[in-house]
Write a protein that holds these residues in place. Structure first.
Motif, short mmCIF file in Angstrom:
data_model
loop_
_atom_site.label_atom_id
_atom_site.label_comp_id
_atom_site.label_asym_id
_atom_site.label_seq_id
_atom_site.Cartn_x
_atom_site.Cartn_y
_atom_site.Cartn_z
N LEU A 148 -12.19 -14.30 -0.02
CA LEU A 148 -10.94 -13.82 -1.30
C LEU A 148 -10.83 -15.21 -1.38
N VAL A 149 -10.47 -15.18 -0.52
CA VAL A 149 -9.03 -16.55 -0.14
C VAL A 149 -9.75 -18.00 -0.98
N ARG A 150 -10.71 -18.29 -0.39
CA ARG A 150 -11.60 -19.17 -1.29
C ARG A 150 -11.92 -19.07 -2.65
N LYS A 151 -11.79 -18.03 -3.01
CA LYS A 151 -12.14 -17.57 -4.22
C LYS A 151 -10.74 -17.62 -4.91
N GLN A 152 -10.03 -16.95 -4.86
CA GLN A 152 -8.86 -17.35 -4.73
C GLN A 152 -7.71 -18.72 -5.30
N SER A 153 -8.20 -19.02 -3.72
CA SER A 153 -7.17 -20.34 -4.04
C SER A 153 -8.02 -22.06 -3.92
N GLY A 154 -9.42 -21.58 -3.94
CA GLY A 154 -10.36 -22.79 -3.94
C GLY A 154 -10.22 -24.06 -2.74
N HIS A 155 -9.66 -22.96 -1.26
CA HIS A 155 -9.80 -23.16 -0.22
C HIS A 155 -10.29 -22.75 0.40
N GLY A 156 -10.70 -23.07 1.51
CA GLY A 156 -11.02 -22.83 3.00
C GLY A 156 -9.73 -21.80 3.30
N SER A 157 -10.55 -21.14 5.12
CA SER A 157 -9.70 -20.46 5.50
C SER A 157 -10.20 -20.44 7.12
N THR A 158 -9.12 -19.69 8.08
CA THR A 158 -9.94 -19.83 9.54
C THR A 158 -9.23 -18.75 9.71
N THR A 159 -10.35 -17.63 10.56
CA THR A 159 -9.86 -16.38 10.77
C THR A 159 -10.28 -16.33 12.54
N THR A 160 -9.41 -15.85 13.24
CA THR A 160 -9.62 -15.85 15.00
C THR A 160 -8.95 -14.76 15.12
N ILE A 161 -9.50 -14.06 16.64
CA ILE A 161 -8.99 -12.67 16.70
C ILE A 161 -8.03 -12.60 17.86
N HIS A 162 -7.70 -11.99 17.81
CA HIS A 162 -6.64 -11.79 19.23
C HIS A 162 -5.91 -9.95 19.75
N ASN A 163 -7.16 -10.02 21.02
CA ASN A 163 -6.94 -8.60 21.26
C ASN A 163 -7.08 -7.97 19.98
#
Length: 120
Positions: free
Chosen positions: A50-65
């Motif tokens: 969704l971020v790529r579709k809305q902004s044209g930019h990639g994003s990074t996701t991480t999990i903590h707990n």
């Protein structure tokens, strides 16, 4: 061969992903707290798309707990100057005595899976 052990996506995963992606596109960052472990991978994937579709930019996701953290450097850079100006204004008010500093509000980029996934 399909993997029959995968948990189906929660019926509101799309809504949570959309809210988070909107926050990332506005602030450059989002946190989603209390995400069930079996929903984390699907949520991360949906938000990145969704971020790529809305902004044209990639994003990074991480999990903590049990929290999913999402960042998009390009969107953050667009907002950075606005954040610096707001911080400078607060510092100026405190130094010049132009008002009492207000307590920091809960960050708008922080949401809870429990609220959005339950439909409340």
């Amino acid at each position: 061969m399909p993997d029959d052990t995968t948990t189906p996506a929660h019926d509101r995963l799309g809504l949570v992903a959309q809210v988070a992606a909107d926050l990332v596109c506005e602030y450059g960052y989002a946190e989603i707290h209390h995400v069930p472990g079996d929903q984390q991978a699907a949520l991360r994937k949906a938000i990145r798309a969704l971020v790529r579709k809305q902004s044209g930019h990639g994003s990074t996701t991480t999990i903590h707990n049990a929290s999913v953290h999402v960042s998009c450097d390009a969107m953050y850079e667009q907002r950075r100057d606005e954040d610096v100006r707001a911080a400078a204004e607060i510092v100026s008010q405190v130094l010049l005595g132009d008002g009492e500093p207000q307590p920091a509000p809960k960050p708008e980029w922080r949401i809870s899976w429990d609220i959005w996934a339950s439909g409340q």
